[in-house]
Design a protein around this motif. Structure first.
Motif, mmCIF file in Angstrom:
data_model
loop_
_atom_site.group_PDB
_atom_site.id
_atom_site.type_symbol
_atom_site.label_atom_id
_atom_site.label_comp_id
_atom_site.label_asym_id
_atom_site.label_seq_id
_atom_site.Cartn_x
_atom_site.Cartn_y
_atom_site.Cartn_z
ATOM 1 N N LEU A 31 0.840 -1.197 0.000
ATOM 2 C CA LEU A 31 0.000 0.000 0.000
ATOM 3 C C LEU A 31 0.877 1.249 0.000
ATOM 4 O O LEU A 31 2.009 1.218 0.483
ATOM 5 C CB LEU A 31 -0.917 -0.005 1.221
ATOM 6 C CG LEU A 31 -1.896 -1.170 1.305
ATOM 7 C CD1 LEU A 31 -2.676 -1.104 2.611
ATOM 8 C CD2 LEU A 31 -2.829 -1.182 0.113
ATOM 9 N N VAL A 35 -0.995 5.717 3.123
ATOM 10 C CA VAL A 35 -1.968 4.796 3.730
ATOM 11 C C VAL A 35 -1.330 4.089 4.920
ATOM 12 O O VAL A 35 -1.880 4.075 6.015
ATOM 13 C CB VAL A 35 -2.474 3.773 2.691
ATOM 14 C CG1 VAL A 35 -3.316 2.696 3.363
ATOM 15 C CG2 VAL A 35 -3.260 4.469 1.595
ATOM 16 N N CYS A 52 -8.251 -8.054 -0.982
ATOM 17 C CA CYS A 52 -8.299 -7.054 -2.038
ATOM 18 C C CYS A 52 -7.942 -7.617 -3.408
ATOM 19 O O CYS A 52 -7.445 -8.732 -3.527
ATOM 20 C CB CYS A 52 -7.334 -5.917 -1.713
ATOM 21 S SG CYS A 52 -5.599 -6.421 -1.669
ATOM 22 N N HIS A 57 -7.053 -2.020 -7.298
ATOM 23 C CA HIS A 57 -7.160 -1.153 -6.109
ATOM 24 C C HIS A 57 -8.551 -1.196 -5.491
ATOM 25 O O HIS A 57 -9.181 -0.159 -5.262
ATOM 26 C CB HIS A 57 -6.754 0.292 -6.441
ATOM 27 C CG HIS A 57 -5.374 0.381 -7.012
ATOM 28 N ND1 HIS A 57 -5.144 0.738 -8.305
ATOM 29 C CD2 HIS A 57 -4.164 0.106 -6.474
ATOM 30 C CE1 HIS A 57 -3.850 0.705 -8.550
ATOM 31 N NE2 HIS A 57 -3.231 0.316 -7.448
ATOM 32 N N LEU A 72 -7.566 3.665 3.761
ATOM 33 C CA LEU A 72 -7.725 3.659 2.308
ATOM 34 C C LEU A 72 -8.766 4.667 1.808
ATOM 35 O O LEU A 72 -8.762 5.027 0.634
ATOM 36 C CB LEU A 72 -8.100 2.257 1.816
ATOM 37 C CG LEU A 72 -6.989 1.215 1.893
ATOM 38 C CD1 LEU A 72 -7.544 -0.172 1.649
ATOM 39 C CD2 LEU A 72 -5.878 1.541 0.906
ATOM 40 N N TRP A 77 -8.147 3.921 -3.963
ATOM 41 C CA TRP A 77 -8.715 2.596 -3.706
ATOM 42 C C TRP A 77 -10.230 2.702 -3.557
ATOM 43 O O TRP A 77 -10.751 3.700 -3.061
ATOM 44 C CB TRP A 77 -8.115 2.001 -2.429
ATOM 45 C CG TRP A 77 -6.763 1.396 -2.648
ATOM 46 C CD1 TRP A 77 -5.597 2.060 -2.880
ATOM 47 C CD2 TRP A 77 -6.452 0.009 -2.656
ATOM 48 N NE1 TRP A 77 -4.582 1.170 -3.031
ATOM 49 C CE2 TRP A 77 -5.074 -0.099 -2.897
ATOM 50 C CE3 TRP A 77 -7.201 -1.146 -2.476
ATOM 51 C CZ2 TRP A 77 -4.430 -1.321 -2.966
ATOM 52 C CZ3 TRP A 77 -6.557 -2.368 -2.546
ATOM 53 C CH2 TRP A 77 -5.187 -2.456 -2.786
#
Length: 102
Positions: A31, A35, A52, A57, A72, A77
């Motif tokens: 990430l 973040v 994920c 994203h 996020l 994302w």
């Protein structure tokens, strides 16, 4: 690195058929720094899992630590439900619709 297919993949395929959700550590997801910097230092990035599709994203908040989901928010994302209803995935089933700007 260890990636595991999300056990809820059948439901996720119904919601977002173009995505592949995997469980992995936050560290493995790589990430962005902004973040990771928001995640409490007491959480180990090598132990906390995120569910994920890294390539697109998109995060599955139901299987991700709430603090990671919160970090996020406001980034590039999407949460899977947002992706499927108002994000890029909303156009997957319709033709001629204008794409959502991310």
């Amino acid at each position: 690195m260890s990636y595991k297919t999300c056990p809820d993949w059948p439901a996720l395929m119904e919601l977002a058929p173009d995505l592949q959700f995997k469980h992995m550590t936050v560290r493995d997801a790589q990430l962005p720094f902004e973040v990771v910097g928001q995640i409490r230092s007491s959480l180990s990035l090598e132990d906390v899992e995120i569910c994920c599709d890294v390539e697109h994203h998109v995060v599955n908040a139901a299987h991700t630590h709430p603090e990671v989901v919160a970090a996020l928010e406001g980034t590039h994302w999407f949460e899977v439900n947002e992706w499927a209803t108002t994000g890029p995935g909303a156009d997957a089933g319709s033709s001629g619709a204008a794409p959502h700007a991310a």
